[in-house]
Structure formats: structure tokens, C-alpha cells
Design a protein around this motif. Structure first.
Motif, PDB file in Angstrom:
ATOM      1  N   TYR A 182       0.824  -1.206   0.000  1.00  0.00           N
ATOM      2  CA  TYR A 182       0.000   0.000   0.000  1.00  0.00           C
ATOM      3  C   TYR A 182       0.864   1.265   0.000  1.00  0.00           C
ATOM      4  N   LEU A 183       1.986   1.214   0.704  1.00  0.00           N
ATOM      5  CA  LEU A 183       2.808   2.413   0.868  1.00  0.00           C
ATOM      6  C   LEU A 183       3.700   2.694  -0.337  1.00  0.00           C
ATOM      7  N   VAL A 184       4.061   1.677  -1.098  1.00  0.00           N
ATOM      8  CA  VAL A 184       4.980   1.878  -2.228  1.00  0.00           C
ATOM      9  C   VAL A 184       4.242   1.971  -3.558  1.00  0.00           C
ATOM     10  N   GLY A 185       2.927   2.090  -3.524  1.00  0.00           N
ATOM     11  CA  GLY A 185       2.176   2.288  -4.760  1.00  0.00           C
ATOM     12  C   GLY A 185       1.993   1.033  -5.587  1.00  0.00           C
ATOM     13  N   ARG A 186       1.795  -0.109  -4.942  1.00  0.00           N
ATOM     14  CA  ARG A 186       1.579  -1.369  -5.651  1.00  0.00           C
ATOM     15  C   ARG A 186       0.329  -1.292  -6.529  1.00  0.00           C
ATOM     16  N   ALA A 187       0.394  -1.945  -7.677  1.00  0.00           N
ATOM     17  CA  ALA A 187      -0.775  -2.010  -8.555  1.00  0.00           C
ATOM     18  C   ALA A 187      -1.851  -2.884  -7.914  1.00  0.00           C
ATOM     19  N   PRO A 188      -3.116  -2.584  -8.162  1.00  0.00           N
ATOM     20  CA  PRO A 188      -4.185  -3.438  -7.638  1.00  0.00           C
ATOM     21  C   PRO A 188      -4.239  -4.755  -8.395  1.00  0.00           C
ATOM     22  N   SER A 189      -5.160  -5.597  -8.016  1.00  0.00           N
ATOM     23  CA  SER A 189      -5.287  -6.903  -8.660  1.00  0.00           C
ATOM     24  C   SER A 189      -5.687  -6.749 -10.120  1.00  0.00           C
ATOM     25  N   GLU A 190      -5.389  -7.778 -10.908  1.00  0.00           N
ATOM     26  CA  GLU A 190      -5.768  -7.768 -12.317  1.00  0.00           C
ATOM     27  C   GLU A 190      -7.280  -7.686 -12.472  1.00  0.00           C
ATOM     28  N   LEU A 244      -9.394  -6.089 -10.554  1.00  0.00           N
ATOM     29  CA  LEU A 244      -9.844  -4.716 -10.371  1.00  0.00           C
ATOM     30  C   LEU A 244      -9.500  -3.873 -11.594  1.00  0.00           C
ATOM     31  N   THR A 245      -8.302  -4.071 -12.167  1.00  0.00           N
ATOM     32  CA  THR A 245      -7.913  -3.319 -13.359  1.00  0.00           C
ATOM     33  C   THR A 245      -8.835  -3.649 -14.523  1.00  0.00           C
ATOM     34  N   ASP A 246      -9.170  -4.920 -14.680  1.00  0.00           N
ATOM     35  CA  ASP A 246     -10.122  -5.314 -15.726  1.00  0.00           C
ATOM     36  C   ASP A 246     -11.479  -4.649 -15.513  1.00  0.00           C
ATOM     37  N   ASP A 247     -11.907  -4.562 -14.266  1.00  0.00           N
ATOM     38  CA  ASP A 247     -13.182  -3.932 -13.960  1.00  0.00           C
ATOM     39  C   ASP A 247     -13.168  -2.460 -14.354  1.00  0.00           C
ATOM     40  N   ILE A 248     -12.051  -1.800 -14.082  1.00  0.00           N
ATOM     41  CA  ILE A 248     -11.910  -0.390 -14.460  1.00  0.00           C
ATOM     42  C   ILE A 248     -12.072  -0.227 -15.972  1.00  0.00           C
ATOM     43  N   VAL A 249     -11.372  -1.060 -16.735  1.00  0.00           N
ATOM     44  CA  VAL A 249     -11.435  -0.968 -18.189  1.00  0.00           C
ATOM     45  C   VAL A 249     -12.844  -1.262 -18.694  1.00  0.00           C
ATOM     46  N   PRO A 301      -4.528   2.722   1.325  1.00  0.00           N
ATOM     47  CA  PRO A 301      -5.426   1.602   1.035  1.00  0.00           C
ATOM     48  C   PRO A 301      -6.305   1.831  -0.179  1.00  0.00           C
ATOM     49  N   GLU A 302      -6.316   3.049  -0.708  1.00  0.00           N
ATOM     50  CA  GLU A 302      -7.173   3.359  -1.838  1.00  0.00           C
ATOM     51  C   GLU A 302      -6.396   3.333  -3.146  1.00  0.00           C
ATOM     52  N   VAL A 303      -7.138   3.344  -4.247  1.00  0.00           N
ATOM     53  CA  VAL A 303      -6.531   3.224  -5.574  1.00  0.00           C
ATOM     54  C   VAL A 303      -6.819   4.489  -6.372  1.00  0.00           C
ATOM     55  N   ASP A 304      -5.758   5.055  -6.954  1.00  0.00           N
ATOM     56  CA  ASP A 304      -5.898   6.160  -7.903  1.00  0.00           C
ATOM     57  C   ASP A 304      -5.785   5.601  -9.318  1.00  0.00           C
ATOM     58  N   VAL A 305      -6.576   6.143 -10.221  1.00  0.00           N
ATOM     59  CA  VAL A 305      -6.647   5.628 -11.588  1.00  0.00           C
ATOM     60  C   VAL A 305      -6.477   6.773 -12.572  1.00  0.00           C
ATOM     61  N   SER A 306      -5.654   6.558 -13.594  1.00  0.00           N
ATOM     62  CA  SER A 306      -5.608   7.463 -14.742  1.00  0.00           C
ATOM     63  C   SER A 306      -5.706   6.611 -16.004  1.00  0.00           C
ATOM     64  N   ALA A 310      -6.807  -8.509 -25.491  1.00  0.00           N
ATOM     65  CA  ALA A 310      -6.091  -7.265 -25.221  1.00  0.00           C
ATOM     66  C   ALA A 310      -5.654  -7.200 -23.774  1.00  0.00           C
ATOM     67  N   PRO A 311      -4.456  -6.660 -23.502  1.00  0.00           N
ATOM     68  CA  PRO A 311      -4.055  -6.437 -22.122  1.00  0.00           C
ATOM     69  C   PRO A 311      -4.904  -5.323 -21.523  1.00  0.00           C
ATOM     70  N   PRO A 312      -4.962  -5.220 -20.174  1.00  0.00           N
ATOM     71  CA  PRO A 312      -5.857  -4.264 -19.550  1.00  0.00           C
ATOM     72  C   PRO A 312      -5.602  -2.823 -19.947  1.00  0.00           C
ATOM     73  N   HIS A 313      -4.353  -2.494 -20.329  1.00  0.00           N
ATOM     74  CA  HIS A 313      -4.056  -1.099 -20.564  1.00  0.00           C
ATOM     75  C   HIS A 313      -4.385  -0.631 -21.961  1.00  0.00           C
ATOM     76  N   SER A 314      -4.930  -1.507 -22.825  1.00  0.00           N
ATOM     77  CA  SER A 314      -5.181  -1.071 -24.185  1.00  0.00           C
ATOM     78  C   SER A 314      -6.251  -1.945 -24.818  1.00  0.00           C
ATOM     79  N   ARG A 315      -7.470  -1.410 -24.917  1.00  0.00           N
ATOM     80  CA  ARG A 315      -8.551  -2.185 -25.516  1.00  0.00           C
ATOM     81  C   ARG A 315      -9.426  -1.303 -26.391  1.00  0.00           C
TER      82      ARG A 315
END
Length: 322
Positions: free
Chosen positions: A202-210, A212-217, A239-244, A311-316
Motif C-alpha cells: 500500500y505504501l509503495v504504490g503497488r498495482a491493484p489486482s488484475e 480490479l484493473t479489468d473492472d476499471i477498463v 489503502p485506496e486506488v488512484d486511476v488514470s 487485449a491487455p488491460p491497458h489497451s482495448r
């Protein structure tokens, strides 16, 4: 019940239970000298201290946003959990040292039915606390409560190990008592590892689970005007997630129309419980920044199905869904 009231109530419940268990185990240890019970008493005393820290920490994290902390104070929670981990390591090391010394000296302590009853009651109480804290941590997305739940889960096992040691010592195999104390110590140390591992992320900016990322996309692509999504970056801030992310829309849309699309996408993504801030960049589709087939991109048809490769989560792409 709101998050503030719920977290504070959980902290007080855990503190109260741990104080009662520490007093009961300490009294039995003083009357029997059982190292297994004494190890559990140390564990409960440590739990009581950490519970107090958690109560104070949760009070701070549930304070409303202010000018110095416009996003609130939730990011204090991983530090509270790491403090718990440090204390868990210290308690585990001390108990392990005591157990090793007792094994080397032969371990001759015996304990009676009262010690067995206290340890069995402790295991039952810790099971109920584990279920309670785990449920509340999931409901309110609290790292500090998750750390507390993990600590209580380990305490179930350590109380069981201590009970086995006490029963064995009562049957004449006295060395089982300090050996059980050693098992308790190892369980305590493992809990510390779990707590530290989760909260350092949480403190080092770990990526969330795949997932959750899929859900965002998927939420971004669900808007009928969004033709593609790329450059998705999601990471933990506490504990929270920032998204761009970048979304592609038709270039002839008016400024007002583009604003409405962006607002709706932000709203959809913010509905995810773990997500705090969402930053959306609008790209006219005609610029061609995202090309179908690049990096495994998958155009999707009206039925929502795509052709491999996925497609990977970052490009669909969302072409054809209209």
C-alpha cells in the motif's frame, strides 16, 4: 452504520477482548508456570497494546478531510498496520527465545484443567474475532482491520498449539509445553510477515489486482461513446486506488458532449469501492493513438465477444459495440 462509527467500534471490541484474555492467561501462567500459557499471555498482552494503537490509529484515519489532507486521513492506516507488524515480530521473537531456553533445560512444567479451559476459550474467542474483523475489513476496506483479522486467525492456531502442549505436559510429556510455546512463536512471526507484506504494498504504490484493473477498463468501455481505452495506470495510494486512463471518443463531439462522456466514465469507475481518484484524458479517435491489433488489441463486436489474442488491460478497443 457509517465507516467512522464501524471502525471505531471494531477497535474497541478487539481491545476489550484482548485485555480480558491477557488477564485470564496471565493469572493461569502465574499459578502454573506453563510456558505455553505464558507465551499466549505475552501474545494477548501484545495484542492488547496493538489494539490500543489501532483504536488511536482508526480514530485518526476516520477524521474528515481538511485543508492539509484534502483526501482525508485513510493513508495513515497502512502505518498503523505496520506498527502492529513490528510489535508482532517483537512478541514472536521473545516467545521463541523463551521456548528454546525451556526446551534446552528439559521443560518440566505441568498445567491443569484451568489452563486447558482458558486456552480453549481463547481459541473460540479468537475465531469469533477473526470472522468479525475479516467481515468488517471487507465491508469497509480497512487495511488495519485486515491486519487485525490476520492476527486473530493466527491466534486461533497458536492457542490450539498451546492447548496441545498443555495437554501433553499434563499426561507426562512435559517437553511438549515449551515446544508448543515455540509453535506459538512461529505462528506469531508468520502473522507479522503477512501484515508487513500487505501494507508495504500500500505504501509503495503497488498495482491493484488484475481483476480490479479489468473492472476499471470494462466500466470505461461500457459507455456507448467510448471507442477504446489505453494507458490505464492504477496504483495504491494508501489503502485506496488512484486511476488514470485515456479514452477514445469521436473527434466531432462538442466540448459539452465530451465533458458529459468523461464525467460519466469517472462516475462509473468511482463506484468501485477501492477507487478514490479517477483522472480521464480524452483522445479523439481519429488521432490513431490506439490502433486495433497493437499490443494484442481486440476489437469487440456487438455481442461483446472479441477474437484472440486478448487485449491487455491497458489497451482495448470498443469498436463495433455500437
Amino acid at each position: 452504520m457509517d465507516r467512522v462509527s464501524a471502525l471505531r467500534r471494531v477497535g474497541l471490541v478487539v481491545l476489550g477482548v484482548n485485555v480480558v484474555l491477557a488477564l485470564a492467561k496471565g493469572a493461569v501462567y502465574l499459578s502454573t508456570g506453563s510456558l505455553a500459557v505464558g507465551s499466549e499471555a505475552v501474545n494477548s498482552i501484545a495484542d492488547g497494546v496493538y489494539s490500543l494503537v489501532i483504536v488511536v490509529g482508526l480514530y485518526l484515519t476516520t477524521q474528515p478531510p481538511d485543508t492539509d489532507h484534502p483526501h482525508g486521513h485513510e493513508r495513515i492506516e497502512p502505518f498503523v498496520a505496520l506498527f502492529v507488524a513490528v510489535g508482532v515480530f517483537a512478541a514472536g521473537g521473545a516467545v521463541l527465545w523463551q521456548a528454546a531456553q525451556a526446551v534446552l533445560s528439559g521443560g518440566t512444567t505441568r498445567a491443569g484443567p484451568v489452563a486447558m479451559a482458558v486456552l480453549a476459550g481463547s481459541a473460540a474467542a479468537k475465531y469469533l474475532l477473526f470472522r468479525y474483523c475479516a467481515r468488517m475489513a471487507e465491508t469497509y476496506h480497512s487495511p488495519a482491520l485486515r491486519a487485525t483479522a490476520l492476527d486473530n486467525r493466527a491466534d486461533i492456531l497458536t492457542a490450539g498449539a498451546a492447548l496441545v502442549g498443555v495437554v501433553g505436559a499434563s499426561l507426562g510429556v512435559s517437553v511438549l509445553d515449551p515446544l508448543a510455546g515455540g509453535v506459538v512463536a512461529l505462528g506469531i512471526l508468520y502473522t507479522g510477515v503477512e501484515i508487513a507484506r500487505d501494507n508495504v504494498g500500500y505504501l509503495v504504490g503497488r498495482a491493484p489486482s488484475e481483476e480490479l484493473t479489468d473492472d476499471i477498463v470494462e466500466r470505461a468501455l461500457a459507455h456507448p461513446e467510448v471507442k477504446g481505452v489505453h494507458d490505464v495506470v492504477a496504483h495504491h495510494v494508501g489503502p485506496e486506488v488512484d486511476v488514470s486512463l485515456h479514452i477514445e471518443i469521436e473527434g466531432e463531439r462538442t466540448l459539452n458532449e465530451a465533458h458529459d462522456i468523461e464525467t460519466d466514465v469517472v462516475r462509473r469507475i468511482r463506484e468501485i469501492r477501492e477507487v478514490d481518484d479517477v483522472f480521464v484524458h480524452l483522445d479523439p479517435r481519429e488521432l490513431g493513438e490506439w490502433k486495433e491489433g497493437d499490443e494484442g488489441g481486440v476489437p469487440r463486436g456487438p455481442d461483446g465477444q472479441g477474437q484472440p489474442p486478448r487485449a491487455p488491460p491497458h489497451s482495448r478497443s470498443n469498436s463495433g459495440r455500437n
